[in-house]
Design a protein around this motif. Structure first.
Motif, PDB file in Angstrom:
ATOM      1  N   ASP A 113       0.813  -1.218   0.000  1.00 45.69           N
ATOM      2  CA  ASP A 113       0.000   0.000   0.000  1.00 45.69           C
ATOM      3  C   ASP A 113       0.845   1.266   0.000  1.00 45.69           C
ATOM      4  OD1 ASP A 113       0.860  -0.675   2.569  1.00 45.69           O
ATOM      5  OD2 ASP A 113      -0.845   0.278   3.554  1.00 45.69           O
ATOM      6  N   ASN A 114       1.857   1.310  -0.901  1.00 47.22           N
ATOM      7  CA  ASN A 114       2.650   2.528  -1.040  1.00 47.22           C
ATOM      8  C   ASN A 114       3.195   2.581  -2.460  1.00 47.22           C
ATOM      9  OD1 ASN A 114       5.609   1.449  -0.982  1.00 47.22           O
ATOM     10  ND2 ASN A 114       4.590   0.433   0.742  1.00 47.22           N
ATOM     11  N   VAL A 115       3.536   3.768  -2.904  1.00 42.52           N
ATOM     12  CA  VAL A 115       3.948   3.983  -4.289  1.00 42.52           C
ATOM     13  C   VAL A 115       5.237   3.251  -4.639  1.00 42.52           C
ATOM     14  CG1 VAL A 115       4.745   5.736  -5.926  1.00 42.52           C
ATOM     15  CG2 VAL A 115       2.677   6.128  -4.576  1.00 42.52           C
ATOM     16  N   PRO A 116       6.305   3.320  -3.828  1.00 39.61           N
ATOM     17  CA  PRO A 116       7.528   2.611  -4.217  1.00 39.61           C
ATOM     18  C   PRO A 116       7.316   1.109  -4.421  1.00 39.61           C
ATOM     19  CG  PRO A 116       8.009   4.176  -2.471  1.00 39.61           C
ATOM     20  CD  PRO A 116       6.513   4.127  -2.602  1.00 39.61           C
TER      21      PRO A 116
ATOM     22  N   LEU B 178       6.841  -3.364  -8.220  1.00 47.16           N
ATOM     23  CA  LEU B 178       6.117  -4.546  -8.696  1.00 47.16           C
ATOM     24  C   LEU B 178       5.902  -4.468 -10.204  1.00 47.16           C
ATOM     25  CD1 LEU B 178       4.459  -7.131  -8.420  1.00 47.16           C
ATOM     26  CD2 LEU B 178       2.507  -5.719  -7.691  1.00 47.16           C
ATOM     27  N   SER B 179       5.406  -3.346 -10.699  1.00 49.83           N
ATOM     28  CA  SER B 179       5.172  -3.211 -12.140  1.00 49.83           C
ATOM     29  C   SER B 179       6.463  -3.367 -12.931  1.00 49.83           C
ATOM     30  CB  SER B 179       4.524  -1.857 -12.451  1.00 49.83           C
ATOM     31  OG  SER B 179       3.141  -1.872 -12.141  1.00 49.83           O
ATOM     32  N   GLU B 180       7.537  -2.760 -12.460  1.00 50.22           N
ATOM     33  CA  GLU B 180       8.822  -2.868 -13.158  1.00 50.22           C
ATOM     34  C   GLU B 180       9.306  -4.315 -13.184  1.00 50.22           C
ATOM     35  OE1 GLU B 180      10.383  -0.637 -14.814  1.00 50.22           O
ATOM     36  OE2 GLU B 180       9.834   1.353 -14.056  1.00 50.22           O
ATOM     37  N   ARG B 181       9.203  -4.991 -12.051  1.00 42.78           N
ATOM     38  CA  ARG B 181       9.678  -6.381 -11.968  1.00 42.78           C
ATOM     39  C   ARG B 181       8.804  -7.298 -12.822  1.00 42.78           C
ATOM     40  NH1 ARG B 181      13.685  -9.712 -12.065  1.00 42.78           N
ATOM     41  NH2 ARG B 181      13.644 -11.441 -10.577  1.00 42.78           N
ATOM     42  N   LEU B 182       7.510  -7.052 -12.856  1.00 40.55           N
ATOM     43  CA  LEU B 182       6.622  -7.838 -13.709  1.00 40.55           C
ATOM     44  C   LEU B 182       7.038  -7.727 -15.167  1.00 40.55           C
ATOM     45  CD1 LEU B 182       3.131  -7.001 -12.141  1.00 40.55           C
ATOM     46  CD2 LEU B 182       4.142  -9.292 -12.286  1.00 40.55           C
ATOM     47  N   PHE B 183       7.313  -6.496 -15.612  1.00 42.69           N
ATOM     48  CA  PHE B 183       7.673  -6.306 -17.027  1.00 42.69           C
ATOM     49  C   PHE B 183       8.994  -6.980 -17.355  1.00 42.69           C
ATOM     50  CE2 PHE B 183       8.815  -3.647 -20.786  1.00 42.69           C
ATOM     51  CZ  PHE B 183       7.746  -4.054 -21.583  1.00 42.69           C
ATOM     52  N   GLU B 184       9.929  -6.948 -16.400  1.00 42.23           N
ATOM     53  CA  GLU B 184      11.195  -7.654 -16.601  1.00 42.23           C
ATOM     54  C   GLU B 184      10.963  -9.149 -16.797  1.00 42.23           C
ATOM     55  OE1 GLU B 184      13.479  -6.750 -13.150  1.00 42.23           O
ATOM     56  OE2 GLU B 184      13.778  -4.635 -13.689  1.00 42.23           O
TER      57      GLU B 184
ATOM     58  N   GLN C 238      -3.028   7.710  -8.380  1.00 42.86           N
ATOM     59  CA  GLN C 238      -2.719   9.018  -8.949  1.00 42.86           C
ATOM     60  C   GLN C 238      -1.229   9.327  -8.812  1.00 42.86           C
ATOM     61  OE1 GLN C 238      -5.119  10.669 -10.585  1.00 42.86           O
ATOM     62  NE2 GLN C 238      -3.553  12.116 -11.294  1.00 42.86           N
ATOM     63  N   ALA C 239      -0.656   9.010  -7.641  1.00 37.93           N
ATOM     64  CA  ALA C 239       0.769   9.252  -7.432  1.00 37.93           C
ATOM     65  C   ALA C 239       1.621   8.293  -8.270  1.00 37.93           C
ATOM     66  CB  ALA C 239       1.106   9.099  -5.949  1.00 37.93           C
ATOM     67  N   LEU C 240       1.120   7.079  -8.475  1.00 40.60           N
ATOM     68  CA  LEU C 240       1.864   6.075  -9.236  1.00 40.60           C
ATOM     69  C   LEU C 240       2.033   6.495 -10.696  1.00 40.60           C
ATOM     70  CD1 LEU C 240       3.160   3.260  -8.780  1.00 40.60           C
ATOM     71  CD2 LEU C 240       0.971   2.259  -9.504  1.00 40.60           C
ATOM     72  N   LEU C 241       1.065   7.266 -11.210  1.00 43.06           N
ATOM     73  CA  LEU C 241       1.140   7.750 -12.587  1.00 43.06           C
ATOM     74  C   LEU C 241       2.409   8.557 -12.849  1.00 43.06           C
ATOM     75  CD1 LEU C 241      -2.578   8.828 -13.088  1.00 43.06           C
ATOM     76  CD2 LEU C 241      -1.356   7.151 -14.491  1.00 43.06           C
ATOM     77  N   GLU C 242       2.949   9.172 -11.808  1.00 34.06           N
ATOM     78  CA  GLU C 242       4.153   9.988 -11.960  1.00 34.06           C
ATOM     79  C   GLU C 242       5.422   9.141 -12.032  1.00 34.06           C
ATOM     80  OE1 GLU C 242       4.221  12.815  -8.796  1.00 34.06           O
ATOM     81  OE2 GLU C 242       2.142  13.469  -9.128  1.00 34.06           O
ATOM     82  N   HIS C 243       5.288   7.852 -11.768  1.00 32.32           N
ATOM     83  CA  HIS C 243       6.471   6.991 -11.689  1.00 32.32           C
ATOM     84  C   HIS C 243       6.527   5.926 -12.774  1.00 32.32           C
ATOM     85  CE1 HIS C 243       7.761   8.380  -7.621  1.00 32.32           C
ATOM     86  NE2 HIS C 243       6.472   8.675  -7.523  1.00 32.32           N
ATOM     87  N   LEU C 244       5.418   5.699 -13.475  1.00 27.43           N
ATOM     88  CA  LEU C 244       5.359   4.589 -14.423  1.00 27.43           C
ATOM     89  C   LEU C 244       4.798   5.037 -15.769  1.00 27.43           C
ATOM     90  CD1 LEU C 244       3.825   1.741 -12.199  1.00 27.43           C
ATOM     91  CD2 LEU C 244       6.207   1.899 -12.977  1.00 27.43           C
ATOM     92  N   PRO C 245       5.257   4.425 -16.872  1.00 26.95           N
ATOM     93  CA  PRO C 245       4.584   4.648 -18.155  1.00 26.95           C
ATOM     94  C   PRO C 245       3.196   4.014 -18.122  1.00 26.95           C
ATOM     95  CG  PRO C 245       6.209   2.901 -18.351  1.00 26.95           C
ATOM     96  CD  PRO C 245       6.377   3.476 -16.973  1.00 26.95           C
ATOM     97  N   GLY C 246       2.339   4.476 -18.992  1.00 26.99           N
ATOM     98  CA  GLY C 246       0.944   4.022 -18.974  1.00 26.99           C
ATOM     99  C   GLY C 246       0.775   2.526 -19.105  1.00 26.99           C
ATOM    100  N   PHE C 247       1.652   1.865 -19.902  1.00 28.83           N
ATOM    101  CA  PHE C 247       1.475   0.431 -20.121  1.00 28.83           C
ATOM    102  C   PHE C 247       1.865  -0.402 -18.904  1.00 28.83           C
ATOM    103  CE2 PHE C 247       5.698   1.480 -21.735  1.00 28.83           C
ATOM    104  CZ  PHE C 247       6.500   0.485 -21.198  1.00 28.83           C
TER     105      PHE C 247
ATOM    106  N   ARG D 289      -5.020  -1.234 -13.636  1.00 24.40           N
ATOM    107  CA  ARG D 289      -6.301  -0.539 -13.456  1.00 24.40           C
ATOM    108  C   ARG D 289      -6.830  -0.835 -12.064  1.00 24.40           C
ATOM    109  NH1 ARG D 289     -10.491  -2.183 -17.727  1.00 24.40           N
ATOM    110  NH2 ARG D 289     -11.606  -0.425 -16.792  1.00 24.40           N
ATOM    111  N   LEU D 290      -7.129   0.214 -11.324  1.00 22.06           N
ATOM    112  CA  LEU D 290      -7.705   0.070  -9.983  1.00 22.06           C
ATOM    113  C   LEU D 290      -9.186  -0.238 -10.113  1.00 22.06           C
ATOM    114  CD1 LEU D 290      -7.214   0.358  -6.874  1.00 22.06           C
ATOM    115  CD2 LEU D 290      -7.969   2.747  -7.132  1.00 22.06           C
ATOM    116  N   VAL D 291      -9.600  -1.379  -9.583  1.00 18.22           N
ATOM    117  CA  VAL D 291     -10.987  -1.818  -9.767  1.00 18.22           C
ATOM    118  C   VAL D 291     -11.534  -2.446  -8.494  1.00 18.22           C
ATOM    119  CG1 VAL D 291     -10.750  -2.247 -12.259  1.00 18.22           C
ATOM    120  CG2 VAL D 291     -10.305  -4.106 -10.624  1.00 18.22           C
ATOM    121  N   ARG D 292     -12.852  -2.514  -8.477  1.00 19.67           N
ATOM    122  CA  ARG D 292     -13.580  -3.286  -7.458  1.00 19.67           C
ATOM    123  C   ARG D 292     -14.545  -4.206  -8.187  1.00 19.67           C
ATOM    124  NH1 ARG D 292     -14.914  -0.050  -3.626  1.00 19.67           N
ATOM    125  NH2 ARG D 292     -14.078  -1.054  -1.911  1.00 19.67           N
TER     126      ARG D 292
END
Length: 340
Positions: free
Chosen positions: A267-270, A275-281, A313-322, A326-329
């Motif tokens: 539950d934090n931006v870093p 996680l997203s970076e490692r997934l793409f790798e 919203q804060a994560l958008l500043e750290h990652l490319p769109g791809f 998507r945040l969902v319920r």
């Protein structure tokens, strides 16, 4: 057998490589062993025992090896270690948070969304995540035999609007390759089916599950293949998981990931950015970040919607769109996931 060295935190220990079935059968299934293996203080044992009585512990060694010993706050440990909070009643937290009982027209099949159905291909899991929305699911009533699968298959054949079959569970890959090959053969004989989707955690918790037997039937089907993994933290992705993902991609599989937003785990931006970076790798695209389903026993994992939205919203500043999930319920009765 081949002996491998696996790094757990800063400690190395030998692990004998065995078949995925043996690894699953030898998974830790009691709180005393889990706490002992990780050097946890005795204060954690009563809560672990209380939670275990409500929902069994299951942790394979391959996953355990990625947990830092002597650290009760390890983000992987917190996903699998029961605590006393699981026994507390919380308003709005129920045994069937997605009301799946209302969408089971035949045994082993859930039909909630247009154009696709979900098949309970196995009642078993390789790991019991403490926040699981199906921790109270009546698997004994929804585990068809081969003969009983015919009713579900007839249901699919009769509805030409259904284009996608989703194998779920439990974990569908806990079923044998023989059973899965048979089921997929039946599915691909239905002309209007286009896609096979598999929701699984097994390639993550026991990477050896992605073996020649699995790749044989999965790689040969005419159906387009999508595997949706479930990874919540970058520490879950070691080299064995990367190698398993590579084998799946070489079999023509599209790899996606869905996560759950969990208090004190990711539950934090870093952490979410890593996680997203490692997934793409590893060749996996982030897909969904779910807010917690309100299942009884998991309220302590909840992150309020406003906080979740601020994180995205804060994560958008750290990652490319791809690389943005998507945040969902998932809202019972809705015809799709609900973006937040």
């Amino acid at each position: 057998m081949q002996e491998n060295i696996i790094i757990a935190g800063h400690h190395a220990h030998a692990q004998v490589s065995t078949s995925w079935q043996q690894q699953l059968s030898h998974a830790i299934r009691d709180p005393d062993t889990l706490c002992q293996r990780l050097g946890l203080d005795a204060q954690w044992l009563p809560g672990a025992q209380a939670g275990h009585r409500l929902f069994d512990i299951c942790v394979p060694d391959a996953y355990l090896a990625r947990i830092k010993p002597n650290d009760p706050n390890d983000p992987l440990l917190r996903q699998v270690l029961p605590i006393g909070d699981e026994t507390l009643a919380s308003p709005g937290y129920v045994t069937d948070p997605l009301e799946e009982a209302d969408h089971r027209p035949v045994k082993g099949l859930i039909h909630k969304y247009a154009n696709r159905v979900l098949l309970i291909a196995s009642p078993a899991c390789a790991i019991n995540c403490r926040y699981c929305f199906r921790r109270h699911f009546p698997y004994s009533e929804n585990s068809p035999s081969r003969a009983q699968w015919q009713e579900a298959l007839d249901y699919l054949r009769a509805d030409a609007s259904i284009h996608e079959a989703i194998l779920s569970g439990g974990d569908p890959l806990a079923a044998s390759d023989r059973q899965l090959a048979w089921l997929v053969e039946q599915l691909e004989s239905i002309p209007h089916l286009k896609r096979l989707r598999i929701h699984t955690r097994l390639p993550v918790v026991i990477p050896d599950r992605v073996d020649e037997g699995l790749l044989s039937w999965l790689g040969s089907t005419r159906l387009q293949k999508v595997v949706v993994l479930h990874i919540n933290h970058a520490n879950e992705i070691d080299q064995a998981v990367v190698d398993a993902c590579t084998r799946l991609k070489q079999a023509g599989v599209t790899l996606l990931n869905q996560s759950v937003l969990l208090r004190d785990i990711n539950d934090n931006v870093p952490t979410l950015a890593a996680l997203s970076e490692r997934l793409f790798e590893a060749g996996v695209l982030p897909y969904y970040l779910h807010v917690l389903d309100p299942v009884q026993g998991a309220a302590h994992f909840d992150v309020p919607d406003k906080e979740a939205q601020a994180l995205i919203q804060a994560l958008l500043e750290h990652l490319p769109g791809f690389l943005m999930p998507r945040l969902v319920r998932e809202v019972p009765g809705k015809m799709s996931k609900t973006p937040l």
